[in-house]
Design a protein around this motif. Structure first.
Motif, short mmCIF file in Angstrom:
data_model
loop_
_atom_site.label_atom_id
_atom_site.label_comp_id
_atom_site.label_asym_id
_atom_site.label_seq_id
_atom_site.Cartn_x
_atom_site.Cartn_y
_atom_site.Cartn_z
N THR A 173 6.44 103.06 61.00
CA THR A 173 6.60 101.69 61.48
C THR A 173 8.08 101.36 61.62
N SER A 175 10.74 97.80 62.76
CA SER A 175 10.75 96.36 63.07
C SER A 175 10.94 96.10 64.56
N HIS A 240 6.29 97.05 64.03
CA HIS A 240 5.70 96.12 63.05
C HIS A 240 6.82 95.17 62.62
N GLN A 242 7.35 92.52 60.97
CA GLN A 242 7.53 91.89 59.66
C GLN A 242 8.12 92.84 58.60
N ILE A 244 6.80 94.89 56.47
CA ILE A 244 6.12 94.85 55.16
C ILE A 244 5.41 96.19 54.91
N LEU A 260 3.22 99.36 51.13
CA LEU A 260 3.76 98.03 51.44
C LEU A 260 4.80 97.61 50.42
N LEU A 291 2.42 85.46 53.36
CA LEU A 291 2.51 86.31 54.56
C LEU A 291 1.49 85.80 55.56
N LEU A 294 0.41 90.21 59.72
CA LEU A 294 1.10 91.48 59.96
C LEU A 294 0.70 91.90 61.36
#
Ligand code: MG
Length: 382
Positions: A173, A175, A240, A242, A244, A260, A291, A294
């Motif tokens: 993943t 950002s 992704h 977030q 997380i 996570l 949150l 996601l």
């Protein structure tokens, strides 16, 4: 059980976070060696606080300052790049954490593994440039690599207790960086300060620019290839925003494991240093009720050409990933100095891969030569 460690690049972002982990685990971790590139006053401050046996600093002027400042202490002071490499070969530590930036981190990783020292690796460029050499040496000496890069730490944790043929896909993943939603037409207008504003992670300048071009994710694909022994087509990149979920592994039965946490580098650093155990920490915890969601999306490979380029060099193999890496190190440096526009970073990277002297199985001498070649490349003198 107490562990002794050395930290290469202790004055940078990862180095400073590592020392926070050391403070959190007082009595469990002992710092024996510290090195820095040029931040003399910060290195002196760290040396006075953590009392290592020796420190090394690359820059000549900074070396003089550190030597003078520590002259009344028992701490040995080494200088130059040789000083850093010498610290990397000292095998009286349990783990060496390599937080150097760029290609300069490669040789110390190789020397440490050669000397049988386990390496907590934040310097992904080591594996990008010399994955084949490093894996060969690991087999010979039995030294281990503990990933510090958050994505690779996540994958490593997901693979705990699993067998290699159970893996179907590794899902890295990312950002997407500060320009995820910006149109490609606006890329030529991006300034240095725009590119240094990362939406979720606080990091050093080089990796922040790599995140903005998404070269970072490309380098991480190559890093994952060498760390986890999977095929190129088993490594997938998913955006992704977030930050997380730090990465995931899908298994052949369709089950997916994810790791996570908040975007805080102290978590993967601490795991690499306490592995295979876990120790308590005092960092902020995830509040799941806050949150909202996601989300996931495909990376735009036309906009972020560096991601595709990483897959291409991995297919080519040999010295192609190393050429990409040295070019990128210098292209980022020139962008930060205001000498080239943002949009030219990927162009230089592509050009370097095509123009370099391709070698099927590069040795260390060739890679060090390539590192020098990279410096000339961007300044146009080839
Ligand atoms: Mg990462």
């Amino acid at each position: 059980m107490k562990k002794t460690i050395s930290i290469l690049g202790s004055t940078g972002s990862i180095g400073q976070n590592t020392l926070k982990v050391v403070e959190n685990l007082k009595g469990f971790l002992e710092v024996k060696y510290l090195t820095a590139a040029r931040s003399s006053s910060r290195l002196v401050e760290q040396a006075n606080k953590f009392q290592p046996e020796a420190v090394a600093i690359v820059d000549d002027q900074a070396y003089n300052e550190v030597r003078d400042a520590l002259s009344g202490s028992k701490i040995q002071v080494l200088g130059g790049r040789e000083g850093v490499v010498e610290i990397a070969t000292r095998d009286d530590v349990d783990v060496m954490l390599n937080a150097l930036v760029g290609s300069a981190g490669m040789e110390p990783t190789i020397r440490a593994i050669e000397a049988g020292v386990n390496v907590a690796l934040s310097n992904k460029e080591s594996l990008v440039m010399a994955g084949e050499i490093i894996n060969g040496l690991k087999e010979k000496t039995g030294a281990e690599i503990y990933p510090v890069d958050s994505e690779h730490s996540a994958i490593w944790q997901c693979l705990s207790g699993e067998v290699p043929d159970g893996i179907s896909r590794i899902i890295l993943t990312g950002s997407g960086g500060p320009f995820r939603t910006k149109s490609i037409d606006e890329f030529s207008k991006i300034t240095v300060s725009d590119a240094l504003k990362h939406p979720t992670w606080e990091m050093g300048k080089k990796i922040t620019i790599d995140s903005a071009t998404m070269m970072n994710k490309g380098l991480e694909v190559i890093e994952a290839y060498w760390l986890f022994g999977v095929r190129t087509n088993q490594i997938e990149v998913v955006i992704h925003p977030q930050s997380i979920i730090h990465s995931m592994v899908e298994f052949v039965d369709g089950s997916v494991k994810a790791q996570l946490g908040l975007p805080d580098m102290k978590i993967p650093i601490q795991y690499a240093l306490t592995y295979p155990h876990r120790q308590p920490s005092s960092w902020e915890e995830i509040d799941f009720s806050s949150l909202e969601m996601l989300t996931f999306e495909k990376p735009d490979l036309d906009k972020f050409r560096c991601v595709q380029l990483a897959y291409d060099v991995l297919e080519q193999g040999g010295s192609a990933p190393a050429a990409l890496n040295v070019a990128n190190d210098n292209a980022v440096k020139f962008f930060l100095e205001g000498k080239i526009p943002f949009s030219q970073i990927s162009t230089i990277n592509e050009m370097a891969v095509q123009k370099h002297d391709f070698v099927k199985h590069p040795d260390l001498d060739y890679l060090l030569e390539l590192e020098e070649w990279g410096k000339r490349l961007v300044s146009g003198d080839w």
